[in-house]
Design a protein around this motif. Structure first.
Motif, short mmCIF file in Angstrom:
data_model
loop_
_atom_site.label_atom_id
_atom_site.label_comp_id
_atom_site.label_asym_id
_atom_site.label_seq_id
_atom_site.Cartn_x
_atom_site.Cartn_y
_atom_site.Cartn_z
N PRO A 22 0.83 -1.20 0.00
CA PRO A 22 0.00 0.00 0.00
C PRO A 22 0.87 1.25 0.00
O PRO A 22 2.05 1.21 0.37
N ALA A 23 0.30 2.36 -0.42
CA ALA A 23 0.97 3.66 -0.34
C ALA A 23 -0.11 4.72 -0.30
O ALA A 23 -1.31 4.41 -0.42
N THR A 24 0.32 5.95 -0.11
CA THR A 24 -0.63 7.06 -0.02
C THR A 24 -0.27 8.10 -1.07
O THR A 24 0.92 8.44 -1.23
N GLY A 25 -1.29 8.61 -1.75
CA GLY A 25 -1.06 9.63 -2.76
C GLY A 25 -0.45 10.89 -2.15
O GLY A 25 -0.79 11.28 -1.04
N SER A 26 0.46 11.50 -2.90
CA SER A 26 1.08 12.74 -2.43
C SER A 26 0.51 13.95 -3.14
O SER A 26 0.93 15.07 -2.92
N GLY A 27 -0.41 13.73 -4.05
CA GLY A 27 -0.99 14.86 -4.79
C GLY A 27 -1.56 14.38 -6.10
O GLY A 27 -1.49 13.19 -6.42
N CYS A 28 -2.12 15.29 -6.82
CA CYS A 28 -2.72 15.01 -8.10
C CYS A 28 -1.68 14.43 -9.06
O CYS A 28 -0.57 14.92 -9.09
N PRO A 29 -2.01 13.35 -9.82
CA PRO A 29 -1.06 12.91 -10.84
C PRO A 29 -0.67 14.10 -11.72
O PRO A 29 -1.53 14.81 -12.21
N GLN A 30 0.60 14.33 -11.84
CA GLN A 30 1.02 15.58 -12.47
C GLN A 30 1.73 15.34 -13.79
O GLN A 30 2.21 14.25 -14.06
N GLU A 31 1.75 16.38 -14.57
CA GLU A 31 2.52 16.36 -15.80
C GLU A 31 3.96 16.65 -15.41
O GLU A 31 4.24 17.62 -14.72
N GLU A 32 4.86 15.75 -15.78
CA GLU A 32 6.27 15.96 -15.42
C GLU A 32 7.07 15.62 -16.66
O GLU A 32 7.06 14.49 -17.13
N GLY A 34 6.44 16.40 -19.62
CA GLY A 34 5.56 16.04 -20.73
C GLY A 34 4.87 14.70 -20.52
O GLY A 34 4.13 14.25 -21.38
N ARG A 35 5.13 14.04 -19.38
CA ARG A 35 4.47 12.76 -19.13
C ARG A 35 3.67 12.86 -17.83
O ARG A 35 3.99 13.65 -16.95
N ARG A 36 2.64 12.02 -17.72
CA ARG A 36 1.83 12.02 -16.50
C ARG A 36 2.53 11.15 -15.45
O ARG A 36 2.99 10.05 -15.74
N ALA A 37 2.62 11.68 -14.24
CA ALA A 37 3.35 10.96 -13.20
C ALA A 37 2.55 10.92 -11.90
O ALA A 37 1.94 11.90 -11.50
N VAL A 38 2.57 9.76 -11.25
CA VAL A 38 1.96 9.61 -9.92
C VAL A 38 3.08 9.65 -8.89
O VAL A 38 4.11 8.98 -9.04
N VAL A 39 2.87 10.47 -7.86
CA VAL A 39 3.85 10.59 -6.77
C VAL A 39 3.18 10.11 -5.48
O VAL A 39 2.05 10.49 -5.19
N LEU A 40 3.90 9.27 -4.72
CA LEU A 40 3.34 8.66 -3.51
C LEU A 40 4.28 8.90 -2.33
O LEU A 40 5.42 9.32 -2.51
N ASP A 41 3.80 8.56 -1.13
CA ASP A 41 4.66 8.72 0.04
C ASP A 41 5.76 7.66 0.07
O ASP A 41 6.83 7.86 0.63
N ALA A 42 5.48 6.48 -0.53
CA ALA A 42 6.44 5.37 -0.53
C ALA A 42 6.24 4.56 -1.80
O ALA A 42 5.18 4.65 -2.44
N PHE A 81 8.92 9.42 -9.38
CA PHE A 81 7.83 9.69 -10.33
C PHE A 81 7.48 8.39 -11.06
O PHE A 81 8.34 7.79 -11.70
N HIS A 82 6.22 7.96 -10.90
CA HIS A 82 5.72 6.77 -11.61
C HIS A 82 5.04 7.27 -12.88
O HIS A 82 3.95 7.83 -12.80
N TYR A 83 5.68 7.08 -14.01
CA TYR A 83 5.13 7.58 -15.27
C TYR A 83 4.26 6.54 -15.94
O TYR A 83 4.60 5.35 -15.92
N GLY A 84 3.17 6.98 -16.52
CA GLY A 84 2.31 6.05 -17.23
C GLY A 84 1.01 6.68 -17.62
O GLY A 84 0.93 7.88 -17.88
N ARG A 85 -0.05 5.83 -17.63
CA ARG A 85 -1.37 6.32 -18.06
C ARG A 85 -2.46 5.54 -17.33
O ARG A 85 -2.22 4.40 -16.89
N PHE A 86 -3.63 6.15 -17.22
CA PHE A 86 -4.77 5.44 -16.64
C PHE A 86 -5.28 4.42 -17.65
O PHE A 86 -5.36 4.72 -18.84
N GLU A 87 -5.60 3.22 -17.14
CA GLU A 87 -6.10 2.17 -18.02
C GLU A 87 -7.35 2.65 -18.75
O GLU A 87 -7.49 2.47 -19.95
N ASP A 88 -8.23 3.26 -17.98
CA ASP A 88 -9.43 3.86 -18.55
C ASP A 88 -9.17 5.36 -18.61
O ASP A 88 -9.08 6.02 -17.57
#
Ligand SMILES: [Zn+2]
Length: 256
Positions: A22-32, A34-42, A81-88
């Motif tokens: 498990p992890a906790t979101g650190s904020g809105c998935p952001q553009e970093e 030019g790519r979308r990135a998810v940032v988490l606490d761990a 930074f976890h780069y990728g895309r939403f499946e949907d």
């Protein structure tokens, strides 16, 4: 071990076997970049670095309603930074509310890719032991542990007339060690203890205030490493040396 404020805690540092956590979101998935990135606490995802490619996998929201496919992972100034895309694609519209600050998510690392990367990385380190066993006391430099032609560089020169013999001997030695097998220790240690495990001294780029992470194969001296590894040398499987040259020492693990 807590990460410094604002940094992502590298969970694989302490437990590289946890591929789901498990992890906790650190904020809105952001553009970093030019790519979308998810940032988490761990994170249990290994970011590209130290010669090892990034993990891939998926980050799932608590409701299971949003799945973010992780295609690349990078670390910058302590933030992963976890780069990728939403499946949907629709789930990622706007902020992707289920990934915002404080929201729980579940991380799942692609196990097959991780396993391959770990075998390649361990094979690179095994080569260090083989070099020593053959009396080639060259200091290891850069490692490239990617599947498309992994290699390790050493500082120093092997006499040209010995290259062919040494290449054959290295491969033989590596496969003997793989056949024999031995536990691989990967852990974080207090500085003094880490230095002891590495034969008495650590490279100068490692701060004496730090708790270095050390990888150690059986009875061989350890060395600092931030990557992921196999549990036992036997799990490397097989190693084939393709080239040993004074420009670039190359090897290729077969059957990977
Ligand atoms: Zn390493």
């Amino acid at each position: 071990m807590a990460a410094p404020a604002g940094h992502t805690r590298l969970a694989y540092f302490e437990d590289m076997w946890a591929l789901r956590a498990p992890a906790t979101g650190s904020g809105c998935p952001q553009e970093e970049g030019g790519r979308r990135a998810v940032v988490l606490d761990a994170t249990v995802f290994h970011p590209q670095g130290g010669g090892q490619p990034a993990d891939t996998g998926v980050i799932v929201s608590a409701s299971g309603g949003a799945r973010f496919l992780v295609e690349d992972v990078r670390v910058k100034d302590g933030v992963v930074f976890h780069y990728g895309r939403f499946e949907d694609a629709a789930a990622g519209d706007g902020c992707g509310a289920e990934f915002t600050k404080g929201q729980s998510v579940t991380l799942e690392v692609d196990a097959e890719r991780r396993k391959l990367n770990s075998r390649l990385h361990s094979a690179g380190h095994l080569l260090d032991s083989c070099m020593t066993n053959l009396g080639l006391h060259l200091e290891p430099g850069k490692g490239y542990h990617f599947p498309d032609g992994p290699s390790v560089e050493y500082k120093g020169v092997v006499p040209a007339d010995q290259l062919q013999d040494k290449k054959i001997q290295l491969e033989k030695e590596a496969n003997e060690l793989i056949l024999k097998g031995s536990k691989v220790l990967v852990s974080v240690f207090p500085y003094e203890e880490a230095a002891k495990l590495c034969g008495g001294a650590l490279p100068s780029y490692i701060s004496q205030d730090s708790t270095p992470r050390i990888v150690k194969f059986g009875d061989y001296p350890g060395c600092p490493c931030g990557g992921t590894h196999v549990a036992d040398i036997a799990d490397i499987g097989n190693l084939k040396m393709i080239v040993l040259s004074n420009i670039l020492g190359n090897w290729h693990p077969e059957n990977f």
